[in-house]
Design a protein around this motif. Structure first.
Motif, PDB file in Angstrom:
ATOM      1  N   VAL A  49       0.672  -1.121   0.027  1.00 22.57           N
ATOM      2  CA  VAL A  49       0.007   0.061  -0.103  1.00 22.57           C
ATOM      3  C   VAL A  49       0.905   1.082   0.080  1.00 22.57           C
ATOM      4  O   VAL A  49       2.088   1.349   0.605  1.00 22.57           O
ATOM      5  CB  VAL A  49      -0.921   0.109   0.911  1.00 22.57           C
ATOM      6  N   PRO A  50       0.369   2.429  -0.672  1.00 23.36           N
ATOM      7  CA  PRO A  50       1.011   3.608  -0.699  1.00 23.36           C
ATOM      8  C   PRO A  50       1.473   4.100   0.668  1.00 23.36           C
ATOM      9  O   PRO A  50       2.739   4.628   0.829  1.00 23.36           O
ATOM     10  CB  PRO A  50       0.256   4.536  -1.413  1.00 23.36           C
ATOM     11  N   SER A 100       5.335   5.147   1.877  1.00 26.32           N
ATOM     12  CA  SER A 100       5.685   6.537   2.449  1.00 26.32           C
ATOM     13  C   SER A 100       6.051   6.430   3.977  1.00 26.32           C
ATOM     14  O   SER A 100       7.254   7.107   4.122  1.00 26.32           O
ATOM     15  CB  SER A 100       4.375   7.332   2.587  1.00 26.32           C
ATOM     16  N   ALA A 101       5.516   5.688   4.743  1.00 20.22           N
ATOM     17  CA  ALA A 101       6.386   5.460   6.147  1.00 20.22           C
ATOM     18  C   ALA A 101       7.358   4.869   6.007  1.00 20.22           C
ATOM     19  O   ALA A 101       8.381   5.474   7.004  1.00 20.22           O
ATOM     20  CB  ALA A 101       5.154   4.565   6.793  1.00 20.22           C
ATOM     21  N   MET A 102       7.876   4.057   5.208  1.00 17.21           N
ATOM     22  CA  MET A 102       9.247   3.458   5.130  1.00 17.21           C
ATOM     23  C   MET A 102      10.495   4.240   4.396  1.00 17.21           C
ATOM     24  O   MET A 102      11.407   3.985   4.314  1.00 17.21           O
ATOM     25  CB  MET A 102       9.135   1.836   4.487  1.00 17.21           C
ATOM     26  N   GLY A 103       9.853   5.345   3.509  1.00 16.88           N
ATOM     27  CA  GLY A 103      10.639   6.047   2.747  1.00 16.88           C
ATOM     28  C   GLY A 103      10.935   5.684   1.547  1.00 16.88           C
ATOM     29  O   GLY A 103      11.585   6.205   0.713  1.00 16.88           O
ATOM     30  N   SER A 104      10.868   4.276   1.080  1.00 21.35           N
ATOM     31  CA  SER A 104      11.173   3.952  -0.180  1.00 21.35           C
ATOM     32  C   SER A 104      10.224   2.582  -0.418  1.00 21.35           C
ATOM     33  O   SER A 104       9.954   1.604   0.463  1.00 21.35           O
ATOM     34  CB  SER A 104      12.580   3.593  -0.593  1.00 21.35           C
ATOM     35  N   GLU A 105      10.003   2.104  -1.795  1.00 21.45           N
ATOM     36  CA  GLU A 105       9.443   1.139  -2.052  1.00 21.45           C
ATOM     37  C   GLU A 105       9.830  -0.223  -1.692  1.00 21.45           C
ATOM     38  O   GLU A 105       9.540  -1.259  -1.006  1.00 21.45           O
ATOM     39  CB  GLU A 105       8.917   1.003  -3.688  1.00 21.45           C
ATOM     40  N   ILE A 106      11.208  -0.278  -1.733  1.00 18.25           N
ATOM     41  CA  ILE A 106      12.154  -1.730  -1.633  1.00 18.25           C
ATOM     42  C   ILE A 106      12.129  -1.803   0.186  1.00 18.25           C
ATOM     43  O   ILE A 106      11.681  -2.844   0.492  1.00 18.25           O
ATOM     44  CB  ILE A 106      13.495  -1.483  -2.008  1.00 18.25           C
ATOM     45  N   TYR A 107      12.090  -0.838   0.911  1.00 22.34           N
ATOM     46  CA  TYR A 107      12.387  -0.877   2.449  1.00 22.34           C
ATOM     47  C   TYR A 107      10.695  -1.565   2.801  1.00 22.34           C
ATOM     48  O   TYR A 107      10.564  -2.077   3.576  1.00 22.34           O
ATOM     49  CB  TYR A 107      12.383   0.213   2.949  1.00 22.34           C
ATOM     50  N   ALA A 108       9.765  -1.040   2.060  1.00 18.75           N
ATOM     51  CA  ALA A 108       8.396  -1.305   2.449  1.00 18.75           C
ATOM     52  C   ALA A 108       8.182  -2.860   2.025  1.00 18.75           C
ATOM     53  O   ALA A 108       7.419  -3.754   2.851  1.00 18.75           O
ATOM     54  CB  ALA A 108       7.312  -0.342   1.653  1.00 18.75           C
ATOM     55  N   VAL A 109       8.675  -3.088   0.913  1.00 18.99           N
ATOM     56  CA  VAL A 109       8.561  -4.406   0.392  1.00 18.99           C
ATOM     57  C   VAL A 109       9.083  -5.639   1.431  1.00 18.99           C
ATOM     58  O   VAL A 109       8.692  -6.739   1.720  1.00 18.99           O
ATOM     59  CB  VAL A 109       8.866  -4.773  -0.872  1.00 18.99           C
ATOM     60  N   VAL A 110      10.381  -5.127   1.707  1.00 12.15           N
ATOM     61  CA  VAL A 110      11.163  -5.856   2.655  1.00 12.15           C
ATOM     62  C   VAL A 110      10.390  -6.164   4.056  1.00 12.15           C
ATOM     63  O   VAL A 110      10.483  -7.174   4.618  1.00 12.15           O
ATOM     64  CB  VAL A 110      12.724  -5.295   2.940  1.00 12.15           C
ATOM     65  N   PRO A 148      -1.297  -6.635  15.010  1.00  9.40           N
ATOM     66  CA  PRO A 148      -0.004  -5.797  14.837  1.00  9.40           C
ATOM     67  C   PRO A 148       0.518  -5.730  13.336  1.00  9.40           C
ATOM     68  O   PRO A 148       0.955  -4.656  12.987  1.00  9.40           O
ATOM     69  CB  PRO A 148       0.912  -6.260  15.887  1.00  9.40           C
ATOM     70  N   ALA A 149       0.668  -6.840  12.733  1.00  7.65           N
ATOM     71  CA  ALA A 149       1.321  -6.941  11.503  1.00  7.65           C
ATOM     72  C   ALA A 149       0.420  -6.064  10.429  1.00  7.65           C
ATOM     73  O   ALA A 149       1.011  -5.260   9.681  1.00  7.65           O
ATOM     74  CB  ALA A 149       1.525  -8.379  11.006  1.00  7.65           C
ATOM     75  N   ALA A 150      -0.776  -6.351  10.596  1.00  8.28           N
ATOM     76  CA  ALA A 150      -1.874  -5.446   9.777  1.00  8.28           C
ATOM     77  C   ALA A 150      -1.693  -3.955  10.144  1.00  8.28           C
ATOM     78  O   ALA A 150      -1.777  -3.389   9.051  1.00  8.28           O
ATOM     79  CB  ALA A 150      -3.062  -6.147   9.858  1.00  8.28           C
ATOM     80  N   TYR A 151      -1.471  -3.747  11.213  1.00 12.33           N
ATOM     81  CA  TYR A 151      -1.415  -2.394  11.599  1.00 12.33           C
ATOM     82  C   TYR A 151       0.011  -1.838  11.028  1.00 12.33           C
ATOM     83  O   TYR A 151       0.038  -0.521  10.336  1.00 12.33           O
ATOM     84  CB  TYR A 151      -1.415  -2.248  13.085  1.00 12.33           C
ATOM     85  N   PHE A 152       0.947  -2.329  11.272  1.00 10.06           N
ATOM     86  CA  PHE A 152       2.371  -1.891  10.787  1.00 10.06           C
ATOM     87  C   PHE A 152       2.380  -1.813   9.281  1.00 10.06           C
ATOM     88  O   PHE A 152       3.063  -0.863   8.794  1.00 10.06           O
ATOM     89  CB  PHE A 152       3.391  -2.471  11.636  1.00 10.06           C
ATOM     90  N   LEU A 153       1.720  -2.822   8.682  1.00  9.89           N
ATOM     91  CA  LEU A 153       1.775  -2.769   7.150  1.00  9.89           C
ATOM     92  C   LEU A 153       0.573  -1.898   6.547  1.00  9.89           C
ATOM     93  O   LEU A 153       0.680  -1.924   5.226  1.00  9.89           O
ATOM     94  CB  LEU A 153       1.617  -4.109   6.854  1.00  9.89           C
ATOM     95  N   TYR A 154      -0.149  -1.052   7.525  1.00 14.50           N
ATOM     96  CA  TYR A 154      -1.015  -0.164   6.861  1.00 14.50           C
ATOM     97  C   TYR A 154      -2.234  -1.003   5.902  1.00 14.50           C
ATOM     98  O   TYR A 154      -2.890  -0.608   5.000  1.00 14.50           O
ATOM     99  CB  TYR A 154      -0.580   0.864   5.889  1.00 14.50           C
ATOM    100  N   TRP A 155      -2.660  -2.495   6.514  1.00 15.93           N
ATOM    101  CA  TRP A 155      -3.565  -2.972   5.858  1.00 15.93           C
ATOM    102  C   TRP A 155      -5.000  -2.450   6.325  1.00 15.93           C
ATOM    103  O   TRP A 155      -5.972  -3.017   6.108  1.00 15.93           O
ATOM    104  CB  TRP A 155      -3.481  -4.635   6.178  1.00 15.93           C
ATOM    105  N   MET A 156      -4.783  -1.851   7.406  1.00 18.93           N
ATOM    106  CA  MET A 156      -6.028  -1.246   7.961  1.00 18.93           C
ATOM    107  C   MET A 156      -5.838   0.468   8.250  1.00 18.93           C
ATOM    108  O   MET A 156      -4.745   0.709   8.199  1.00 18.93           O
ATOM    109  CB  MET A 156      -6.181  -1.865   9.437  1.00 18.93           C
TER     110      MET A 156
END
Length: 157
Positions: A40-41, A45-55, A99-107
């Motif tokens: 999710v976008p 934004s929270a991670m600063g880059s797409e690769i960090y978000a995917v990791v 918690p995982a869903a929260y940190f991954l912005y799935w909600m």
């Protein structure tokens, strides 16, 4: 039992990553207009880059898979009631998932978002539990029918 728990958790980690990755493919096919959307976008934004978000998403998906896998040994605890097994399993997987869903912005990061996501999680859990229960019931009835065919009422083979 500990060995089985560790093994299921270890196998659950790559399975969790595979399931998470499959979900991103499905979501991209349905909603991304021909593009691949790995996360999710808001997470990007929270991670600063797409690769960090995917990791992060891969890591947390793996941890969820490990949590679900390791906790599945609960269903082998024959001395526990089905209610106890279900309650403890639900408590563990909720503690892993939310918690995982929260940190991954799935909600949505609000009280309503958290309760909505949890409600959907509970609904999916109940549906899967009912399906598993019906399958288990059918299997037991089929086994009992086979036993009955093998032995007649007088106990002869």
């Amino acid at each position: 039992m500990i060995k089985k728990t560790v093994l299921r958790g270890a196998l659950g980690f790559p399975l969790g990553i595979a399931i998470g990755y499959s979900i991103t493919i499905f979501i991209s096919l349905v909603w991304a207009n021909g593009y691949y959307t790995p996360c999710v976008p808001e997470l990007i934004s929270a991670m600063g880059s797409e690769i960090y978000a995917v990791v992060l998403q891969a890591l947390l998906s793996g941890l969820m898979g490990a949590g679900f896998g390791a906790s599945s040994v609960i269903w082998k605890m024959d001395c526990w009631s089905l209610v106890k097994q279900t309650g403890i399993y639900f408590g563990i997987v909720s503690t892993v998932m939310m918690p995982a869903a929260y940190f991954l912005y799935w909600m949505e990061h609000s009280i309503i978002g958290i309760f909505s996501y949890f409600g959907i999680f509970v609904l999916i859990f109940v549906i899967i539990w009912i399906i598993q229960f019906v399958i288990g019931n059918y299997t037991v009835k089929k086994m009992n029918a086979n036993l009955y065919k093998t032995h007649d009422i007088n106990g002869r083979s």
